[in-house]
Design a protein around this motif. Structure first.
Motif, PDB file in Angstrom:
ATOM      1  N   VAL A 171      13.007  11.626 -38.436  1.00 28.35           N
ATOM      2  CA  VAL A 171      12.529  13.014 -38.419  1.00 28.35           C
ATOM      3  C   VAL A 171      12.911  13.756 -37.143  1.00 28.35           C
ATOM      4  CG1 VAL A 171      10.603  12.496 -39.957  1.00 28.35           C
ATOM      5  CG2 VAL A 171      10.259  12.349 -37.487  1.00 28.35           C
ATOM      6  N   ILE A 172      13.464  13.059 -36.150  1.00 30.89           N
ATOM      7  CA  ILE A 172      13.706  13.714 -34.860  1.00 30.89           C
ATOM      8  C   ILE A 172      14.680  14.886 -35.026  1.00 30.89           C
ATOM      9  CG2 ILE A 172      15.610  12.205 -34.134  1.00 30.89           C
ATOM     10  CD1 ILE A 172      14.174  12.276 -31.304  1.00 30.89           C
ATOM     11  N   GLY A 173      14.271  16.026 -34.549  1.00 31.37           N
ATOM     12  CA  GLY A 173      15.080  17.230 -34.659  1.00 31.37           C
ATOM     13  C   GLY A 173      15.010  17.916 -36.004  1.00 31.37           C
ATOM     14  N   ALA A 174      14.260  17.350 -36.948  1.00 25.37           N
ATOM     15  CA  ALA A 174      14.229  17.882 -38.316  1.00 25.37           C
ATOM     16  C   ALA A 174      12.834  18.381 -38.673  1.00 25.37           C
ATOM     17  CB  ALA A 174      14.658  16.800 -39.308  1.00 25.37           C
ATOM     18  N   MET A 175      12.767  19.517 -39.337  1.00 25.36           N
ATOM     19  CA  MET A 175      11.486  20.031 -39.801  1.00 25.36           C
ATOM     20  C   MET A 175      11.127  19.320 -41.112  1.00 25.36           C
ATOM     21  SD  MET A 175       8.920  21.958 -39.065  1.00 25.36           S
ATOM     22  CE  MET A 175       9.198  23.396 -38.018  1.00 25.36           C
ATOM     23  N   THR A 176      10.931  18.014 -40.998  1.00 24.52           N
ATOM     24  CA  THR A 176      10.558  17.192 -42.139  1.00 24.52           C
ATOM     25  C   THR A 176       9.521  16.180 -41.694  1.00 24.52           C
ATOM     26  OG1 THR A 176      12.349  15.612 -41.692  1.00 24.52           O
ATOM     27  CG2 THR A 176      12.804  17.364 -43.271  1.00 24.52           C
TER      28      THR A 176
END
Length: 571
Positions: free
Chosen positions: A249-254
């Motif tokens: 999930v790093i850097g991701a809007m998830t």
């Protein structure tokens, strides 16, 4: 970190918002009126494209908007004596062939590999006077298994098999990174020669299928499913699952529970350093030193690199062919090729003449998902963070865990999910996921003796907050002021709007766009334009918004240069 802040703090607070002098910029001498190729932006991909084009005899100039080169891979001395990797902060994904071709070690690149590499302290009460537990992952599998066995002996036995499973998938995808995706339009509608050429590009896909073999359905689930589903099949202990899930999930809007989050994890485990698969490390002098090594390689072949040269628009003639760029000050620079290291949105919605682009193309570029959860915080401190689970040495010298990626608020995947849920409501996470790195624990060039620089990669923070709030200094301080203050000398807080403003990252997205399955491979940035060419002849995309995506990988710059050179030869 004090015992009190370990219990109370989830983000970190700092004293003042300081700015200082940047690292030195590259110099390209006198800007000429004409080159064979112009590259917009001196990020690492743009510099790599320049190096390869110049090696091939294409006279190339790189034009950078900022006062220093590197894009998001920069070192900035924000506080006198303290050098920060202000945006990107770790190295692993850079393609091995680029190291070799550009002779980066010869041009000054020095790396510090980390062992151990991951530290997750638990937020828990000590049992019978014992300190809280922690999970410390080493490159040595036996040591790592001992650590995992604290939480689950079963997981300790499963971990080596999981590593083999994931490495096999990484090996299958690896060849896809170094070439253009298959051109489906050419395969369907092209000439016989184009179709035969396209058949050749199928080779990496066929290789991937052969490597995965009968396990292809299981690997398909890894790429398309939520990472929690994948990890639940392998492990039972939440600290291990949550630590591994951070890479998904790093850097991701998830959330770890979002379908497709497994691919982002794979994206972060497919790298390596100095022959060690999956290794991540620090660049001596910060990430800007990597960019400068690439720039030196490009300049050694004759490329020209200019800072503070803002491109205002791409010039196109009446035949729809690129003929150069115009700078903000009105200077015209002619060229047959223009490669843009800027995002797809900046390239096609701001720089390219809109009348030269199909309306449907413009609409789809404007609809790309660029949501970002990231707030990057850079901190200068006069002593190391102290953790209840691993108290500092009385000497104040760094201990093994200080060189790691330190994962905070990562005891459970539900904690990560709740942090995501907060941001979907337009509020910064109450318990943000934090990856804390202390590069000065290994690299003494970054801070004065006894002092350190700390990178905090935090999420989830929304670009737009609810209730009419904006990311002003008050709100940034409110997000940061939840932790220690005593040891802090100064800090720099970069919210999603700041990352967009300073580095040109759309929506603050570190990948130039979501790394979701609908925006990868054939579809990055859009089908049928995944081969780095744009609807305008001679205009190419060479940044993270092109295949294979974000991270300090260099593949987009390398691949785009090969495609542009092929076209250049036929001009």
């Amino acid at each position: 970190m004090s015992a009190t802040s370990q219990r109370v703090g989830r983000a970190f607070a700092f004293s003042t918002h300081l700015r200082g002098k940047p690292a030195p910029a590259a110099s390209g001498g006198h800007l000429k009126p004409e080159y064979d190729a112009v590259i917009i932006g001196a990020g690492h991909n743009g510099l790599i494209a320049a190096a390869y084009l110049q090696r091939l005899g294409v006279n190339t100039a790189v034009l950078e908007r900022r006062h220093l080169i590197g894009g998001a891979a920069v070192t900035e001395e924000l506080i006198p004596g303290f050098k920060f990797s202000r945006a990107s902060y770790l190295l692993s994904l850079l393609r091995p062939q680029i190291y070799k071709d550009l002779e980066l070690k010869k041009h000054g690149l020095k790396l510090y590999l980390r062992n151990p590499y991951s530290f997750t302290p638990m937020l828990e009460e000590g049992i019978q006077g014992k300190p809280p537990r922690s999970l410390l992952l080493w490159t040595d599998m036996t040591e790592t298994q001992k650590q995992i066995a604290q939480f689950s002996p079963k997981d300790a036995q499963a971990f080596p098999k999981y590593e083999v499973f994931m490495n096999r998938l990484a090996s299958a995808i690896d060849p896809l990174l170094d070439s253009s995706p298959v051109d489906t339009t050419a395969f369907q509608c092209g000439s016989l020669h184009q179709r035969l050429t396209t058949l050749f590009t199928l080779k990496p896909l066929l290789q991937a299928g052969l490597i995965l073999g009968t396990q292809l359905p299981q690997y398909y689930q890894v790429i398309t499913g939520p990472i929690t589903k994948v990890l639940n099949e392998w492990f039972e202990s939440e600290p291990l699952k949550a630590t591994l899930a951070t890479d998904a999930v790093i850097g991701a809007m998830t959330s770890p529970y979002t379908p497709g989050s497994g691919y982002v994890l794979l994206h972060h485990v497919m790298g390596g350093l100095e022959g060690k698969k999956g290794a991540w490390g620090y660049v001596e002098g910060g990430m800007g030193a990597l960019s400068h090594a690439i720039a030196k390689a490009a300049e050694a072949h004759g490329a020209n690199i200019f800072t503070e040269k803002t491109v205002d628009k791409v010039q196109v003639n009446s035949n729809g062919q690129v003929q150069g760029v115009v700078l903000k000050d009105g200077t015209e620079v002619r060229s047959k090729l223009v490669l843009s290291n800027a995002s797809p949105q900046i390239t096609f919605l701001k720089l390219a003449p809109q009348e030269q682009l199909p309306e449907a193309f413009i609409k789809r570029i404007s609809q790309l998902d660029t949501q970002s959860p990231v707030t990057k915080i850079n901190v200068a401190v006069d002593k190391l963070p102290n953790f209840l689970a691993a108290p500092n040495a009385t000497s104040g010298q760094p201990l093994p865990h200080h060189q790691c990626s330190i994962h905070l608020n990562c005891e459970d995947t539900q904690v990560l999910h709740q942090a995501f849920e907060d941001a979907t409501k337009g509020i910064p996470s109450h318990r943000p996921m934090i990856e804390l790195c202390i590069p000065s624990s290994l690299d003494p060039t970054l801070a004065p003796p006894g002092c350190h620089v700390i990178s905090l990669f935090t999420q989830y923070t929304p670009y737009t907050m609810t209730g009419g709030k904006v990311w002003d200094e008050k709100e940034k301080n409110a997000y940061a002021d939840r932790g220690f203050k005593a040891s802090v000398i100064g800090r720099d807080i970069l919210t999603p709007p700041d990352l967009e403003r300073v580095f040109g990252l759309p929506g603050g997205n570190i990948f130039h766009g979501a790394m979701s399955l609908d925006q990868l491979y054939f579809a990055r940035p859009l089908p049928p334009h995944s081969n780095y060419r744009s609807p305008i002849r001679g205009l190419y995309l060479c940044g993270s918004g092109a295949h294979p995506g974000g991270g300090v990988m260099g593949a987009a710059g390398h691949n785009a240069a090969q495609v542009a050179f092929k076209d250049f030869k036929s001009m």
